[in-house]
Design a protein around this motif. Structure first.
Motif, PDB file in Angstrom:
ATOM      1  N   SER A 264       0.840  -1.229  -0.012  1.00 22.77           N
ATOM      2  CA  SER A 264       0.178  -0.176   0.018  1.00 22.77           C
ATOM      3  C   SER A 264       0.790   1.174   0.015  1.00 22.77           C
ATOM      4  CB  SER A 264      -0.976  -0.069   1.211  1.00 22.77           C
ATOM      5  OG  SER A 264      -0.232  -0.250   2.562  1.00 22.77           O
ATOM      6  N   TYR A 265       2.134   1.287   0.555  1.00 24.78           N
ATOM      7  CA  TYR A 265       2.847   2.327   0.505  1.00 24.78           C
ATOM      8  C   TYR A 265       3.465   2.821  -1.020  1.00 24.78           C
ATOM      9  CZ  TYR A 265       3.143   2.449   5.670  1.00 24.78           C
ATOM     10  OH  TYR A 265       2.858   2.378   6.983  1.00 24.78           O
ATOM     11  N   ASP A 266       3.446   2.017  -1.619  1.00 26.77           N
ATOM     12  CA  ASP A 266       3.905   2.330  -3.143  1.00 26.77           C
ATOM     13  C   ASP A 266       2.848   3.360  -3.936  1.00 26.77           C
ATOM     14  OD1 ASP A 266       5.758   0.453  -2.877  1.00 26.77           O
ATOM     15  OD2 ASP A 266       5.343  -1.009  -4.260  1.00 26.77           O
ATOM     16  N   PHE A 267       1.521   3.548  -2.974  1.00 26.82           N
ATOM     17  CA  PHE A 267       0.646   4.197  -3.837  1.00 26.82           C
ATOM     18  C   PHE A 267       0.839   5.798  -3.041  1.00 26.82           C
ATOM     19  CE2 PHE A 267      -0.932   0.206  -4.356  1.00 26.82           C
ATOM     20  CZ  PHE A 267      -1.300   0.062  -5.977  1.00 26.82           C
ATOM     21  N   VAL A 268       1.810   5.861  -2.209  1.00 24.55           N
ATOM     22  CA  VAL A 268       1.861   7.093  -1.475  1.00 24.55           C
ATOM     23  C   VAL A 268       3.145   8.052  -1.803  1.00 24.55           C
ATOM     24  CG1 VAL A 268       2.227   8.240   0.850  1.00 24.55           C
ATOM     25  CG2 VAL A 268       0.753   6.068   0.564  1.00 24.55           C
ATOM     26  N   HIS A 269       2.902   9.103  -2.067  1.00 28.05           N
ATOM     27  CA  HIS A 269       4.109   9.959  -2.726  1.00 28.05           C
ATOM     28  C   HIS A 269       4.997  10.224  -1.527  1.00 28.05           C
ATOM     29  CE1 HIS A 269       6.327  13.493  -3.784  1.00 28.05           C
ATOM     30  NE2 HIS A 269       5.927  13.370  -5.051  1.00 28.05           N
ATOM     31  N   LYS A 270       6.419   9.898  -1.948  1.00 28.02           N
ATOM     32  CA  LYS A 270       7.362   9.836  -1.136  1.00 28.02           C
ATOM     33  C   LYS A 270       7.412  10.826   0.136  1.00 28.02           C
ATOM     34  CE  LYS A 270      10.895  12.282  -4.106  1.00 28.02           C
ATOM     35  NZ  LYS A 270      12.116  12.461  -4.865  1.00 28.02           N
ATOM     36  N   ASP A 271       6.757  12.275  -0.383  1.00 29.45           N
ATOM     37  CA  ASP A 271       6.950  13.238   0.749  1.00 29.45           C
ATOM     38  C   ASP A 271       5.957  12.980   1.685  1.00 29.45           C
ATOM     39  OD1 ASP A 271       8.837  14.638  -0.803  1.00 29.45           O
ATOM     40  OD2 ASP A 271       7.563  15.948  -1.896  1.00 29.45           O
ATOM     41  N   TYR A 272       5.127  12.093   1.544  1.00 31.01           N
ATOM     42  CA  TYR A 272       3.964  11.881   2.471  1.00 31.01           C
ATOM     43  C   TYR A 272       4.013  10.403   3.221  1.00 31.01           C
ATOM     44  CZ  TYR A 272       1.703  15.980   0.606  1.00 31.01           C
ATOM     45  OH  TYR A 272       1.688  17.517   0.044  1.00 31.01           O
ATOM     46  N   VAL A 273       5.017   9.684   3.021  1.00 28.35           N
ATOM     47  CA  VAL A 273       5.155   8.373   3.518  1.00 28.35           C
ATOM     48  C   VAL A 273       5.251   8.417   5.123  1.00 28.35           C
ATOM     49  CG1 VAL A 273       6.722   6.426   3.923  1.00 28.35           C
ATOM     50  CG2 VAL A 273       6.275   7.269   1.601  1.00 28.35           C
ATOM     51  N   GLU A 274       5.959   9.432   5.718  1.00 26.94           N
ATOM     52  CA  GLU A 274       6.123   9.459   7.239  1.00 26.94           C
ATOM     53  C   GLU A 274       4.824   9.784   7.519  1.00 26.94           C
ATOM     54  OE1 GLU A 274       8.583   8.515   8.894  1.00 26.94           O
ATOM     55  OE2 GLU A 274       9.806   7.873   6.879  1.00 26.94           O
ATOM     56  N   MET A 275       4.161  10.844   7.081  1.00 28.12           N
ATOM     57  CA  MET A 275       2.677  11.250   7.424  1.00 28.12           C
ATOM     58  C   MET A 275       1.673  10.278   7.465  1.00 28.12           C
ATOM     59  SD  MET A 275       0.295  13.966   5.533  1.00 28.12           S
ATOM     60  CE  MET A 275      -1.481  13.897   5.825  1.00 28.12           C
ATOM     61  N   ASN A 276       1.876   9.365   6.282  1.00 32.40           N
ATOM     62  CA  ASN A 276       1.212   8.183   6.429  1.00 32.40           C
ATOM     63  C   ASN A 276       1.113   6.987   7.508  1.00 32.40           C
ATOM     64  OD1 ASN A 276      -0.093   5.686   4.934  1.00 32.40           O
ATOM     65  ND2 ASN A 276      -0.922   7.211   3.733  1.00 32.40           N
ATOM     66  N   LYS A 277       2.514   7.045   7.637  1.00 33.70           N
ATOM     67  CA  LYS A 277       2.990   5.968   8.771  1.00 33.70           C
ATOM     68  C   LYS A 277       2.469   6.475  10.068  1.00 33.70           C
ATOM     69  CE  LYS A 277       6.924   3.896   6.420  1.00 33.70           C
ATOM     70  NZ  LYS A 277       8.426   3.836   6.577  1.00 33.70           N
ATOM     71  N   ALA A 278       2.466   7.812  10.490  1.00 32.96           N
ATOM     72  CA  ALA A 278       2.024   8.361  11.765  1.00 32.96           C
ATOM     73  C   ALA A 278       0.739   8.187  11.834  1.00 32.96           C
ATOM     74  CB  ALA A 278       2.439   9.852  11.749  1.00 32.96           C
ATOM     75  N   ARG A 279      -0.086   8.444  10.949  1.00 31.93           N
ATOM     76  CA  ARG A 279      -1.535   8.264  10.737  1.00 31.93           C
ATOM     77  C   ARG A 279      -1.935   6.690  11.123  1.00 31.93           C
ATOM     78  NH1 ARG A 279      -5.033  11.828   8.814  1.00 31.93           N
ATOM     79  NH2 ARG A 279      -6.174  10.481   7.501  1.00 31.93           N
ATOM     80  N   ILE A 280      -1.184   5.947  10.382  1.00 30.78           N
ATOM     81  CA  ILE A 280      -1.427   4.456  10.528  1.00 30.78           C
ATOM     82  C   ILE A 280      -1.345   4.054  11.914  1.00 30.78           C
ATOM     83  CG2 ILE A 280      -0.852   2.033  10.273  1.00 30.78           C
ATOM     84  CD1 ILE A 280      -0.387   3.093   7.008  1.00 30.78           C
ATOM     85  N   SER A 281      -0.174   4.562  12.708  1.00 31.76           N
ATOM     86  CA  SER A 281       0.045   4.088  14.016  1.00 31.76           C
ATOM     87  C   SER A 281      -0.896   4.956  15.092  1.00 31.76           C
ATOM     88  CB  SER A 281       1.449   4.996  14.380  1.00 31.76           C
ATOM     89  OG  SER A 281       2.457   4.488  13.593  1.00 31.76           O
ATOM     90  N   GLN A 282      -1.422   5.950  14.607  1.00 31.70           N
ATOM     91  CA  GLN A 282      -2.539   6.619  15.474  1.00 31.70           C
ATOM     92  C   GLN A 282      -3.845   5.706  15.590  1.00 31.70           C
ATOM     93  OE1 GLN A 282      -3.479  10.470  14.115  1.00 31.70           O
ATOM     94  NE2 GLN A 282      -5.260  10.610  15.484  1.00 31.70           N
ATOM     95  N   VAL A 283      -4.118   5.049  14.139  1.00 31.49           N
ATOM     96  CA  VAL A 283      -5.375   4.250  14.081  1.00 31.49           C
ATOM     97  C   VAL A 283      -4.990   2.878  14.858  1.00 31.49           C
ATOM     98  CG1 VAL A 283      -6.769   3.241  12.690  1.00 31.49           C
ATOM     99  CG2 VAL A 283      -6.029   5.469  11.916  1.00 31.49           C
TER     100      VAL A 283
END
Length: 562
Positions: free
Chosen positions: A263-282
């Motif tokens: 799923s991370y392949d569909f996230v722009h590299k500039d937003y990967v860390e933000m995406n990981k932080a959101r997933i950790s939150q959920v």
């Protein structure tokens, strides 16, 4: 002496419906002639149970035999409706007639055998009629009552019927049956009924709950599948389920194709860390609120996606339910609104700027004439300063019309506001308005787009100018702490009525005759994009105050303004 073997066989037969429901109850959820499979299974097994009990009669005294067939018949009225209980009872009667004929004929079926069986039928039907009436009143009793009250009512009904049966055996059949012996079997009847019906009802309730869960899952699945929004359910940070809208959004050909890709392949590299932080939150059990990020389609094409993620359960495992919406067009429309508002403000500022430019031009023209007759170096300095003044005004105007990408840089807040004040002073002078400024004595910086922030400040001040048709003073204050920078624009104009204040900022809502309702909305969006907080307070007839709070850049030392 009681035949213990047949008694045990009777007990096993009583529990036959429970075992059948446990084993076959979930095999299918089809309906036959409007009747559910579970109901058909119960009717069949309750009838079979009562019939088998009669095959294992056990003797309790001389000439008196008993069986527990009355227990499954009572259970039929308890767990089913009265009419369906009658069906079980009717099947039982028919089976008993057939069984009696077959037993008496011993392979030689004659009319005399049939007549003999039917001659004894009225007495049996009378007893069964009494049982049916008792069950009818028990069924009426149970409506709306808890299980314990229902079971107590049926056990009392079973007691009434067995007492009648005792009277029937002793007096109508003239058989000598000891009451204490029969009372013991009354206890057996009721105790067996209570255990069997409790197990059966528990099984039915469990199956009903399972069916409701399956139904909810099916409804949930259909809602997800048919949703116009792209939806993904991920387990351990990998997509496990996606709907067709997501396949279309990411440009795939099938669900399997996209699920096979991390799923991370569909996230722009500039937003990967933000995406990981959101997933950790959920994963911690919290909701990741709506947020914009740049996602990538299967072919690598980027687009703006708005995502919302919530914790859920999928196939018994903790999972993340994510809703994705393509907001690229919305972002483009917002950019067009911002640009339109810039051009609108530029047009409104034109009159004041033209007036301000005319003054230095007049001075330049006069000093050029004087140079021809009386050249002096100081004339050149004056002309140069007036040209610089014109250049500053034009530069500020051009900044408003630029359509640049948002680039956040460190900005000196005080300097930015001073430039805006310089730009708007000509327009304010035309309305006899004076800017009163009080700046923070520390040189603080925030991260932002200077051009967009200028646009917001200009809009707030322009609104303040228009709210003071009789002139006056507009106060501009900045204050700073170690964490935040506060900016306040305060006018003493006509103010905004309380009932209209709550709508300020809604698209196309305006209190002006020729307003568009977009200026404040765009300005507030600019503030929010800079992680700022905007508060507006107004009193009709006294004026309006707009306060903006920005987080300052961490790690930048304070520099005192000299």
């Amino acid at each position: 002496m009681v035949d213990v073997t047949n008694l045990i066989a009777n007990l096993l037969c009583v529990f036959l419906p429970f075992f059948a429901l446990e084993y076959w109850g979930n095999k299918t959820d089809k309906r036959f002639l409007g009747v559910s499979w579970s109901t058909i299974l119960l009717i069949s097994t309750l009838f079979l149970s009562s019939f088998l009990c009669t095959l294992f009669n056990f003797q309790i005294s001389e000439g008196v035999t008993l069986n527990l067939s009355i227990v499954p018949l009572t259970i039929g009225f308890f767990v089913l409706t009265w009419s369906k209980g009658l069906i079980v009872l009717f099947l039982y009667i028919v089976s008993q007639i057939i069984y009696s004929i077959v037993k008496r004929s011993q392979g030689d079926l004659t009319l005399e055998v049939i007549q003999t069986v039917f001659s004894s039928l009225p007495q049996g039907l009378f007893v069964i009629l009494i049982f049916a009436v008792v069950m009818y009143f028990c069924t009426l009793w149970k409506n709306g009552k808890p299980f314990s009250a229902q079971a107590s009512g049926f056990m009392f009904g079973l007691l009434i019927y067995t007492l009648f049966d005792y009277f029937y055996i002793n007096y109508l059949k003239s058989l000598d049956l000891n009451f204490l012996t029969f009372a013991g079997f009354i206890v057996v009847f009721n105790f067996t009924f209570l255990i069997a019906v409790h197990m059966l009802v528990s099984s039915l309730e469990k199956k009903k709950a399972d069916q409701e869960i399956k139904l909810r899952e099916e409804v949930y699945r259909r809602l997800v599948e048919e949703s116009p929004d792209a939806i993904a359910i991920s387990v351990k940070r990998q997509w496990k389920f996606i709907n067709n809208s997501l396949v279309t959004l990411f440009g795939g050909e099938s669900k399997e194709q996209l699920i096979a890709i991390p799923s991370y392949d569909f996230v722009h590299k500039d937003y990967v860390e933000m995406n990981k932080a959101r997933i950790s939150q959920v994963e911690a059990g919290k909701t990741a609120e709506l947020a914009e990020q740049v996602l990538l389609k299967l072919n690598g094409e980027p687009f703006y996606g708005e995502t919302l993620s919530i914790p859920t359960i999928y196939e018994g495992e903790p999972a993340i339910h994510t809703i994705i919406r393509d907001v690229t067009k919305r972002k483009e429309e917002q950019a067009k609104l911002v640009q339109a508002e810039k051009l609108s403000m530029a047009g409104q500022l034109a009159a004041g700027i033209a007036h301000e430019i005319r003054n230095p031009l007049t001075a330049i023209k006069g000093f050029v004439k004087m140079l021809r007759t009386n050249p002096k170096d100081e004339y050149f300095d004056i002309i140069s300063n007036e040209i610089i003044r014109i250049e500053d005004i034009i530069t500020e105007l051009l900044m408003l019309t630029k359509h640049n990408r948002t680039e956040f840089q460190e900005i000196d807040v005080t300097q930015t506001i001073k430039q805006v004040v310089t730009l708007l002073e000509p327009q304010a002078n035309l309305k006899n308005i004076v800017f009163e400024t009080v700046y923070c004595d520390k040189k603080t910086r925030i991260l932002g787009d200077e051009n967009k922030l200028k646009q917001a400040y200009i809009n707030f001040l322009k609104n303040a100018i228009e709210a003071m048709p009789n002139g006056g003073t507009i106060q501009i204050k900045t204050d700073c702490t170690e964490e935040n920078m506060e900016i306040e624009f305060m006018d003493h104009g006509i103010g905004i009525p309380a009932e209209k204040l709550k709508n300020i900022g809604d698209p196309f809502y305006t209190t002006k005759e020729n307003g568009t309702g977009l200026g404040f909305m765009v300005s507030r969006k600019i503030v929010e994009d800079h992680n700022g907080q905007l508060t507006i307070m107004s009193t009709e007839g006294k004026g309006t105050s707009i306060k903006i709070l920005f987080p300052i850049v961490k790690g930048v030392p304070y520099e005192y303004v000299v």
